[in-house]
Design a protein around this motif. Structure first.
Motif, PDB file in Angstrom:
ATOM      1  N   GLY A  17      41.485  49.025  51.767  1.00 23.33           N
ATOM      2  CA  GLY A  17      41.615  47.650  52.252  1.00 23.33           C
ATOM      3  C   GLY A  17      42.377  47.569  53.560  1.00 23.33           C
ATOM      4  O   GLY A  17      41.921  46.914  54.516  1.00 23.33           O
ATOM      5  N   ILE A  79      46.834  34.980  47.171  1.00 25.54           N
ATOM      6  CA  ILE A  79      45.469  35.292  46.736  1.00 25.54           C
ATOM      7  C   ILE A  79      44.614  34.022  46.647  1.00 25.54           C
ATOM      8  O   ILE A  79      43.510  33.964  47.197  1.00 25.54           O
ATOM      9  N   SER A  92      38.422  45.320  47.101  1.00 27.38           N
ATOM     10  CA  SER A  92      38.794  46.672  47.524  1.00 27.38           C
ATOM     11  C   SER A  92      39.917  47.210  46.658  1.00 27.38           C
ATOM     12  O   SER A  92      40.839  47.849  47.146  1.00 27.38           O
ATOM     13  N   VAL A  93      39.828  46.917  45.371  1.00 25.85           N
ATOM     14  CA  VAL A  93      40.906  47.295  44.454  1.00 25.85           C
ATOM     15  C   VAL A  93      40.651  48.676  43.867  1.00 25.85           C
ATOM     16  O   VAL A  93      39.568  49.246  44.008  1.00 25.85           O
ATOM     17  N   THR A  95      39.952  51.703  41.246  1.00 24.43           N
ATOM     18  CA  THR A  95      39.006  51.865  40.130  1.00 24.43           C
ATOM     19  C   THR A  95      39.224  53.248  39.493  1.00 24.43           C
ATOM     20  O   THR A  95      38.334  54.087  39.517  1.00 24.43           O
ATOM     21  N   TRP A 112      40.570  45.890  37.165  1.00 24.14           N
ATOM     22  CA  TRP A 112      41.052  45.258  38.395  1.00 24.14           C
ATOM     23  C   TRP A 112      39.892  44.592  39.151  1.00 24.14           C
ATOM     24  O   TRP A 112      40.065  43.577  39.789  1.00 24.14           O
ATOM     25  N   LYS A 115      39.122  41.415  37.235  1.00 27.32           N
ATOM     26  CA  LYS A 115      40.140  40.390  37.512  1.00 27.32           C
ATOM     27  C   LYS A 115      39.882  39.770  38.889  1.00 27.32           C
ATOM     28  O   LYS A 115      39.961  38.539  39.052  1.00 27.32           O
ATOM     29  N   SER A 116      39.537  40.617  39.848  1.00 27.66           N
ATOM     30  CA  SER A 116      39.272  40.099  41.204  1.00 27.66           C
ATOM     31  C   SER A 116      38.083  39.150  41.168  1.00 27.66           C
ATOM     32  O   SER A 116      38.120  38.071  41.774  1.00 27.66           O
ATOM     33  N   SER A 134      35.125  48.583  46.791  1.00 33.54           N
ATOM     34  CA  SER A 134      35.583  49.651  45.901  1.00 33.54           C
ATOM     35  C   SER A 134      34.390  50.504  45.493  1.00 33.54           C
ATOM     36  O   SER A 134      33.244  50.045  45.528  1.00 33.54           O
ATOM     37  N   THR A 135      34.669  51.745  45.094  1.00 31.62           N
ATOM     38  CA  THR A 135      33.610  52.617  44.576  1.00 31.62           C
ATOM     39  C   THR A 135      33.397  52.271  43.109  1.00 31.62           C
ATOM     40  O   THR A 135      34.333  52.334  42.309  1.00 31.62           O
ATOM     41  N   GLU A 169      32.626  52.271  50.906  1.00 31.45           N
ATOM     42  CA  GLU A 169      33.375  52.812  52.049  1.00 31.45           C
ATOM     43  C   GLU A 169      33.309  54.341  52.029  1.00 31.45           C
ATOM     44  O   GLU A 169      33.488  54.951  50.996  1.00 31.45           O
ATOM     45  N   LEU A 171      35.122  56.262  54.418  1.00 35.49           N
ATOM     46  CA  LEU A 171      36.204  56.853  55.218  1.00 35.49           C
ATOM     47  C   LEU A 171      36.879  57.976  54.434  1.00 35.49           C
ATOM     48  O   LEU A 171      36.919  57.955  53.198  1.00 35.49           O
ATOM     49  N   LYS A 224      27.002  56.091  46.944  1.00 39.48           N
ATOM     50  CA  LYS A 224      28.428  56.361  47.167  1.00 39.48           C
ATOM     51  C   LYS A 224      28.925  57.456  46.221  1.00 39.48           C
ATOM     52  O   LYS A 224      29.565  58.426  46.637  1.00 39.48           O
ATOM     53  N   SER A 279      42.098  60.833  45.567  1.00 38.34           N
ATOM     54  CA  SER A 279      41.949  59.920  44.435  1.00 38.34           C
ATOM     55  C   SER A 279      40.503  59.787  43.975  1.00 38.34           C
ATOM     56  O   SER A 279      40.252  59.210  42.924  1.00 38.34           O
TER      57      SER A 279
HETATM   58  P1  NAD Z   1      44.732  51.795  46.239  1.00 45.60           P
HETATM   59  O1  NAD Z   1      45.246  52.006  44.872  1.00 45.60           O
HETATM   60  O2  NAD Z   1      45.429  52.428  47.401  1.00 45.60           O
HETATM   61  O3  NAD Z   1      44.685  50.219  46.564  1.00 45.60           O
HETATM   62  C1  NAD Z   1      44.185  49.252  45.692  1.00 45.60           C
HETATM   63  C2  NAD Z   1      45.077  48.005  45.797  1.00 45.60           C
HETATM   64  O4  NAD Z   1      44.476  46.950  45.049  1.00 45.60           O
HETATM   65  C3  NAD Z   1      46.483  48.189  45.222  1.00 45.60           C
HETATM   66  O5  NAD Z   1      47.445  47.942  46.226  1.00 45.60           O
HETATM   67  C4  NAD Z   1      46.554  47.163  44.080  1.00 45.60           C
HETATM   68  O6  NAD Z   1      47.824  46.568  43.932  1.00 45.60           O
HETATM   69  C5  NAD Z   1      45.534  46.149  44.520  1.00 45.60           C
HETATM   70  N1  NAD Z   1      45.015  45.304  43.443  1.00 45.60           N
HETATM   71  C6  NAD Z   1      44.530  45.666  42.227  1.00 45.60           C
HETATM   72  N2  NAD Z   1      44.114  44.590  41.541  1.00 45.60           N
HETATM   73  C7  NAD Z   1      44.339  43.508  42.323  1.00 45.60           C
HETATM   74  C8  NAD Z   1      44.094  42.114  42.160  1.00 45.60           C
HETATM   75  N3  NAD Z   1      43.520  41.615  41.065  1.00 45.60           N
HETATM   76  N4  NAD Z   1      44.451  41.279  43.159  1.00 45.60           N
HETATM   77  C9  NAD Z   1      45.015  41.756  44.294  1.00 45.60           C
HETATM   78  N5  NAD Z   1      45.253  43.077  44.505  1.00 45.60           N
HETATM   79  C10 NAD Z   1      44.919  43.942  43.531  1.00 45.60           C
HETATM   80  O7  NAD Z   1      43.205  52.220  46.205  1.00 45.60           O
HETATM   81  P2  NAD Z   1      42.319  52.738  47.435  1.00 45.60           P
HETATM   82  O8  NAD Z   1      42.574  54.165  47.695  1.00 45.60           O
HETATM   83  O9  NAD Z   1      42.438  51.754  48.538  1.00 45.60           O
HETATM   84  O10 NAD Z   1      40.865  52.646  46.786  1.00 45.60           O
HETATM   85  C11 NAD Z   1      40.247  51.399  46.531  1.00 45.60           C
HETATM   86  C12 NAD Z   1      38.801  51.634  46.176  1.00 45.60           C
HETATM   87  O11 NAD Z   1      38.117  52.230  47.288  1.00 45.60           O
HETATM   88  C13 NAD Z   1      38.568  52.584  45.003  1.00 45.60           C
HETATM   89  O12 NAD Z   1      37.448  52.152  44.293  1.00 45.60           O
HETATM   90  C14 NAD Z   1      38.249  53.913  45.678  1.00 45.60           C
HETATM   91  O13 NAD Z   1      37.421  54.724  44.870  1.00 45.60           O
HETATM   92  C15 NAD Z   1      37.498  53.471  46.905  1.00 45.60           C
HETATM   93  N6  NAD Z   1      37.587  54.379  48.056  1.00 45.60           N
HETATM   94  C16 NAD Z   1      38.777  54.984  48.373  1.00 45.60           C
HETATM   95  C17 NAD Z   1      38.862  55.799  49.505  1.00 45.60           C
HETATM   96  C18 NAD Z   1      40.138  56.483  49.893  1.00 45.60           C
HETATM   97  O14 NAD Z   1      40.109  57.284  50.811  1.00 45.60           O
HETATM   98  N7  NAD Z   1      41.256  56.218  49.265  1.00 45.60           N
HETATM   99  C19 NAD Z   1      37.735  55.965  50.323  1.00 45.60           C
HETATM  100  C20 NAD Z   1      36.541  55.324  49.974  1.00 45.60           C
HETATM  101  C21 NAD Z   1      36.493  54.521  48.838  1.00 45.60           C
END
Ligand code: NAD
Ligand code: UGA
Length: 481
Positions: A17, A79, A92-93, A95, A112, A115-116, A134-135, A169, A171, A224, A279
């Protein structure tokens, strides 16, 4: 219907995010972007004046934040308000893999995401495009659609409508900003052309049109997972070959270079290392395994599961090599561990190979000193679930008697009386260590274990230190058929 987007809300201010919306705010100055999160501490860190305190370390991120934060990019815990005003909401929460209940250990925990979706259903006004960033497991969009559809029919509220798209995503951490600025592709999955065009118009501000792909929503979700599974599979493949190199006298660097020249194979993602972390790879493959099992595709499930099994075996193998080379015991021997992040240029340690390897070494009785330029002592403690030596109470007999120990080093200078140095992350600064100076401090016969093949082997040897390099069979004089 007006398809131009004026306000965006991104739910989740994490590793995806934060950087994704930062780049979008830079490239779309006319769109107002609110990144919201339930985690106030994280939001405060995003708003920190001191940019070194941003919650995520990513090269190039600070420079963008300076330009866009509090101009058209806002981080907050608001929010409700942000969803209300948004034309488009990115989910973008996190998973992670489920730890309990049906599918535990394999399926993704979607609580999560759900909930979103419920929050969007509750607060949104007018027409809203909802985007899965999110994935997610294949067909999650259906769940989101159902939740939003019930909101559409809520007669107590003004009329609302929703369209759901998948926009995964791709990245990678450490190169996130460059990946976002110059993506190989942007994938937009959906069944509503208007919404898809709307999203593509945002990306067209900086991504060439031929890199924006439209697919159906299920293909996008599956693509993905498949992308990550293929990448992880390459690493398990090359790591499996590294073990063959070590016993045959071949060199994994030479093998990688040779096979990478075949344009069908390609040269990227062929670096042998301590095993993939991060992750997502493990979680996304487990997700694929779960999907295959669910549909009765046992062989498919087994095939992908073996990618993870190889990774686990490989990490265990590295510990065993360290113990073997140090005469079969590392009890009370000081070992300097360089690098704890799962790769260079990130402070992220999720699923880092260093966690397993350090735990194994501590269980063998080692006295570890851990240094990483971007990972804190408290993060290492949380990952290892073992207190550092200086925090162990005198009467904590269990910890003192049974295990080895670890402590944190703030600098790259703690080599006194070390028996070995183990490199686990490929940070640039580890490439230029003065081994001559280091060798004078270490206990002979000293060892360097280089799991990332980054040290200058001549300099290590010149300094009189033994070197083990992952996948390098040329070092091993014992090998002969
Ligand atoms: P992360 O844990 O760093 O961030 C997720 C955020 O969402 C947390 O800060 C959490 O507090 C917040 N959150 C959860 N529920 C919420 C709600 N109901 N309202 C508001 N905020 C809420 O996770 P991430 O690494 O950013 O990954 C997010 C998604 O993207 C996952 O599905 C992951 O598989 C995917 N993804 C991650 C990457 C990576 O490099 N980390 C790359 C591509 C895809
Ligand atoms: C990976 C994918 O590369 C991204 O495209 C994807 O968006 C992301 O997962 C995700 O979905 O989370 P990331 O995990 O951040 O990105 O980093 P990678 O560069 O893929 O590295 C993953 C692991 O593989 C690291 O531990 C790294 O050291 C290891 N690796 C990578 C190797 O051992 N050898 C290589 O050649 C490449």
């Amino acid at each position: 219907m007006d398809i131009s987007i004026k306000q965006i809300c991104c739910i989740g201010a994490g590793y995806v995010g934060g950087p994704t919306m930062s780049v979008m705010s830079l490239k779309c100055p006319d769109i107002l972007i609110n990144v919201v999160d339930v985690n106030k501490e994280r939001i405060d860190a995003w708003n920190s004046r001191d940019l070194s305190k941003l919650p995520i370390y990513e090269p190039g991120l600070q420079e963008i934040i300076v330009k866009t934060r509090n101009k058209n990019l806002f981080f907050s815990t608001k929010i409700k308000e942000s969803i209300e005003n948004a034309d488009m909401v990115f989910i973008s929460v996190n998973t992670p893999t489920k730890t309990k209940g049906l599918g535990a250990g394999k399926a993704s925990d979607l609580k999560w995401v759900e909930k979103s979706a419920r929050e969007v259903a509750r607060y949104s006004k007018g027409h809203t495009i909802v985007i899965e960033k999110s994935t997610l497991p294949v067909r999650t969009a259906e769940v989101i659609q159902k939740i939003l559809h019930s909101a559409e029919r809520d007669s107590t509220k003004e009329s609302r409508s929703f369209k759901v798209l998948s926009n995964p995503e791709f990245l990678a951490e450490g190169t996130a900003i460059n990946d976002l600025l110059n993506p190989d592709r942007v994938l937009i999955g959906g069944n509503n052309e208007e919404a898809m065009i709307s999203l593509s118009q945002i990306y067209k501000n900086w991504v060439p049109e031929d890199k924006i792909l439209f697919t159906n929503i299920w293909s996008s979700e599956l693509a993905k997972l498949t992308s990550n599974a293929f990448l992880a599979q390459r690493i398990s493949s090359i790591n499996s070959i590294s073990s063959i190199c070590e016993v045959t006298g071949a060199d994994i660097g030479e093998v990688s270079r040779s096979i990478g020249k075949d344009s069908r194979i390609g040269s990227k993602f062929l670096d042998s290392g301590p095993g993939f972390g991060g992750s997502c790879f493990k979680k996304d493959i487990l997700n694929l395994v779960y999907l295959a099992e669910y549909f009765g595709l046992k062989e498919v499930a087994k095939f992908w599961e073996s990618v993870i099994e190889m990774n686990n075996w490989h990490q265990k193998r590295i510990t065993e090599i360290v113990v073997k080379k140090l005469f079969g015991t590392i009890s009370n021997k000081k070992i300097v561990v360089l690098g704890f992040a799962f790769k260079a240029n990130t402070n992220d340690t999720r699923e880092s190979a260093a966690i397993t390897i350090c735990k194994n070494l501590i269980n063998e009785g080692a006295d570890l000193v851990i240094y990483d330029p971007k990972v804190s002592s408290s993060q290492i403690e949380a990952d290892l679930q073992i207190k550092p030596e200086n925090e162990i109470e005198k009467d904590d007999f269990d910890l003192k008697e049974k295990l080895g120990k670890w402590r944190f080093s703030k600098n790259l200078d703690n080599f006194d009386d070390a028996y070995a140095v183990l490199i686990l992350t490929e940070w640039e600064e580890f490439k230029n260590i003065n081994w001559m100076a280091v060798s004078k401090k270490m206990v002979p016969p000293a060892w360097v274990f280089d799991s990332r093949s980054i040290v200058n082997s001549h300099k290590v040897k010149e300094a009189g230190i033994n070197l083990w390099r992952l996948g390098d069979g040329t070092q091993n004089q014992e090998n002969s058929f």
